[in-house]
Design a protein around this motif. Structure first.
Motif, PDB file in Angstrom:
ATOM      1  N   LEU A   1       0.816  -1.211   0.000  1.00  0.00           N
ATOM      2  CA  LEU A   1       0.000   0.000   0.000  1.00  0.00           C
ATOM      3  C   LEU A   1       0.852   1.266   0.000  1.00  0.00           C
ATOM      4  CD1 LEU A   1      -2.690  -1.210   2.553  1.00  0.00           C
ATOM      5  CD2 LEU A   1      -3.134  -0.620   0.153  1.00  0.00           C
TER       6      LEU A   1
ATOM      7  N   ASP B   1       2.577   1.352  -3.449  1.00  0.00           N
ATOM      8  CA  ASP B   1       1.672   1.065  -4.567  1.00  0.00           C
ATOM      9  C   ASP B   1       2.257  -0.010  -5.489  1.00  0.00           C
ATOM     10  OD1 ASP B   1      -0.608   1.272  -6.096  1.00  0.00           O
ATOM     11  OD2 ASP B   1       0.159   2.917  -7.317  1.00  0.00           O
TER      12      ASP B   1
ATOM     13  N   THR C   1      -4.309   0.115  -6.772  1.00  0.00           N
ATOM     14  CA  THR C   1      -4.160  -0.757  -5.600  1.00  0.00           C
ATOM     15  C   THR C   1      -5.119  -0.310  -4.502  1.00  0.00           C
ATOM     16  OG1 THR C   1      -1.827  -1.085  -6.134  1.00  0.00           O
ATOM     17  CG2 THR C   1      -2.539  -1.652  -3.905  1.00  0.00           C
ATOM     18  N   GLU C   2      -5.929  -1.232  -4.020  1.00  0.00           N
ATOM     19  CA  GLU C   2      -6.932  -0.897  -3.007  1.00  0.00           C
ATOM     20  C   GLU C   2      -7.051  -2.038  -2.006  1.00  0.00           C
ATOM     21  OE1 GLU C   2     -11.636   0.501  -2.693  1.00  0.00           O
ATOM     22  OE2 GLU C   2     -10.747  -0.009  -4.633  1.00  0.00           O
TER      23      GLU C   2
ATOM     24  N   LYS D   1     -15.649   4.338   4.887  1.00  0.00           N
ATOM     25  CA  LYS D   1     -14.448   3.537   5.138  1.00  0.00           C
ATOM     26  C   LYS D   1     -13.460   4.317   6.004  1.00  0.00           C
ATOM     27  CE  LYS D   1     -14.818   1.415   0.537  1.00  0.00           C
ATOM     28  NZ  LYS D   1     -14.143   1.241  -0.767  1.00  0.00           N
TER      29      LYS D   1
ATOM     30  N   SER E   1      -9.520   4.042   7.414  1.00  0.00           N
ATOM     31  CA  SER E   1      -8.204   3.395   7.431  1.00  0.00           C
ATOM     32  C   SER E   1      -7.431   3.817   8.671  1.00  0.00           C
ATOM     33  CB  SER E   1      -7.420   3.765   6.175  1.00  0.00           C
ATOM     34  OG  SER E   1      -6.063   3.380   6.300  1.00  0.00           O
TER      35      SER E   1
ATOM     36  N   GLU F   1      -6.055  -6.007  -5.442  1.00  0.00           N
ATOM     37  CA  GLU F   1      -6.838  -6.100  -4.210  1.00  0.00           C
ATOM     38  C   GLU F   1      -6.602  -7.476  -3.589  1.00  0.00           C
ATOM     39  OE1 GLU F   1     -11.095  -6.107  -4.684  1.00  0.00           O
ATOM     40  OE2 GLU F   1     -10.961  -6.917  -6.708  1.00  0.00           O
TER      41      GLU F   1
ATOM     42  N   SER G   1      -5.228  -4.890   5.833  1.00  0.00           N
ATOM     43  CA  SER G   1      -5.357  -3.646   5.066  1.00  0.00           C
ATOM     44  C   SER G   1      -5.539  -2.432   5.963  1.00  0.00           C
ATOM     45  CB  SER G   1      -6.548  -3.748   4.100  1.00  0.00           C
ATOM     46  OG  SER G   1      -6.362  -4.781   3.155  1.00  0.00           O
TER      47      SER G   1
ATOM     48  N   SER H   1      -7.994  -1.741   8.056  1.00  0.00           N
ATOM     49  CA  SER H   1      -9.365  -1.244   8.050  1.00  0.00           C
ATOM     50  C   SER H   1     -10.002  -1.393   9.427  1.00  0.00           C
ATOM     51  CB  SER H   1     -10.199  -2.006   7.018  1.00  0.00           C
ATOM     52  OG  SER H   1     -11.530  -1.533   7.006  1.00  0.00           O
TER      53      SER H   1
END
Length: 407
Positions: free
Chosen positions: A103, A106, A114-115, A187, A189, A267, A376, A378
């Protein structure tokens, strides 16, 4: 007499042996793998083939490491064993490190941006994760460890899978109500929206994993829970292909393979979304228009509904996971079906139904929401994990009540 007792205890503690390979099924599995490899190449080229084979390796690793995603919660609640929990924390630590690099810099072989596996925080997330955990404890046969303990061999697993597919489609139909009509938060992060950055968020998460590992060791010393059951294995080099791997090896391999998926398709690995797509495509073939459902609009995956399934990278990956697991089962002689009681079949189906429904309205399950989501950074993934564990515990307590009453 004492020597006999000692010998007996050693025999009981030793790992059971695997059955002979099922050669006909192995050949059939290899042929299907080669066919899907060809179809993937025809549809999307070499990148799709590579992604498919990473999926095959994931299925292989899941089986040989006996790495249960569902089992980790159940072991904690039912027996107090935290061995799988520590393996999960190790896996998440490795995945978080690899995802952080991907991340931050990238790193991607995909033309798509990229996610990570970030999702909103909604009523659907909270309720869905709880429902998933409840269904998982109620009738799940999806954990690799259940390959050896499920009554009726793979029959119960088929009931669970059919229930999961049905629940995933129903969840897609109700997705808009749970996640759009009801209040939700965008969302979030832990790396970007907190100002910590990827390095700071990485340090925070790794510290949490380390704390959980330490606390689990202290709990183990105090409670002394019974050990995990011995699983079929092999000796020497055959252990790599036929036998069970140490949990830490499975954790490491799965973390690296998920990072490989992230780089290849832009992903990380998700599983539930593939089931939702397959079930929705089936409905479309029956004349039902699902393109208006909020799930497909919100997830921006309407093209996946219209295009051939081999054009969908998520489906190609999970075809590989399924086939990799199938081949591993055949090598160990573990594909077997037998008659099961109707109430067990219903229990497995309803459990799968709840899992599929809960996973879809909560943006994923053990893979997409928990494994890939936490790696990730999250926030929704941590909430999902907490609610899923609560669902497991609730189902466990409900199941205990008849037993307590009988006493």
């Amino acid at each position: 007499m004492t020597q006999n007792k000692v010998h007996s205890s050693k025999s009981n503690s030793s790992s059971p042996t695997l059955r002979d390979p099922q050669n006909v099924l192995i050949i059939l599995g290899i042929l299907v793998v080669l066919l899907v490899t060809y179809l993937a190449y025809q549809a999307s080229g070499f990148e799709s083939v590579l992604l498919f084979w990473v999926g095959v390796l994931i299925g292989f690793a899941l089986f040989h490491a006996r790495f249960g995603f569902a089992a980790v919660y159940r072991q904690i609640v039912e027996t107090g064993n935290t061995e799988l929990l520590r393996a999960h924390m190790f896996m998440l630590g490795i995945a978080t490190t690899l995802f952080g690099f991907i991340l931050m810099f990238d790193i991607s072989a995909s033309p798509n941006m990229t996610e990570g596996a970030l999702s909103p925080i909604s009523i659907g997330l909270v309720i869905g994760a709880f429902i998933f955990g409840f269904g998982m404890e109620m009738g799940s046969g999806l954990a690799p460890a259940s390959f050896y303990t499920a009554k009726g061999g793979r029959t119960a697993l088929l009931c669970t899978l059919s229930g999961f597919l049905s629940g995933a489609v129903i969840g897609a139909y109700h997705f808009g109500f749970w996640n759009k009509t009801l209040p939700s938060i965008p969302k979030f992060s832990l790396a970007i929206d907190t100002g910590l950055g990827y390095v700071g968020a990485w340090g925070m998460q790794v510290a949490i994993f380390a704390m959980i590992i330490i606390l689990s060791y202290l709990y183990k010393k105090r409670k002394k829970p019974r050990l995990l059951p011995a699983l079929p294995t092999a000796v020497g080099w055959k252990r790599i292909i036929f036998g069970s791997w140490p949990l830490w090896v499975g954790a490491l391999v799965l973390a690296v393979l998920n990072a490989a998926v992230f780089i290849l398709q832009g992903e990380p690995w998700k599983l539930t979304a593939a089931f939702t797509l397959w079930g929705s495509k089936l409905l479309m073939n029956l004349g039902i228009d699902v393109t208006q459902w909020e799930y497909w609009v919100a997830e921006e995956r309407i093209p996946a509904l219209i295009e051939p399934v081999m054009m969908d990278s998520m489906s190609v990956l999970n075809f590989g996971v399924v086939l990799g697991t199938f081949l591993s089962l055949t090598l160990g002689g573990m594909i077997r079906f037998s008659k099961i009681a109707i109430h067990l079949a219903i229990l497995a189906f309803v459990g799968g139904l709840l899992m599929g429904y809960g996973a879809t309205i909560s943006f994923g399950a053990n893979i997409g929401a928990y494994f890939s989501g936490i790696a990730s950074f999250s926030l929704h993934a941590w909430i999902w994990a907490a609610m899923a564990i609560m669902g497991v515990y609730a189902a466990y307590m409900v199941g205990k009540k008849p037993n307590l009453a009988s006493k």
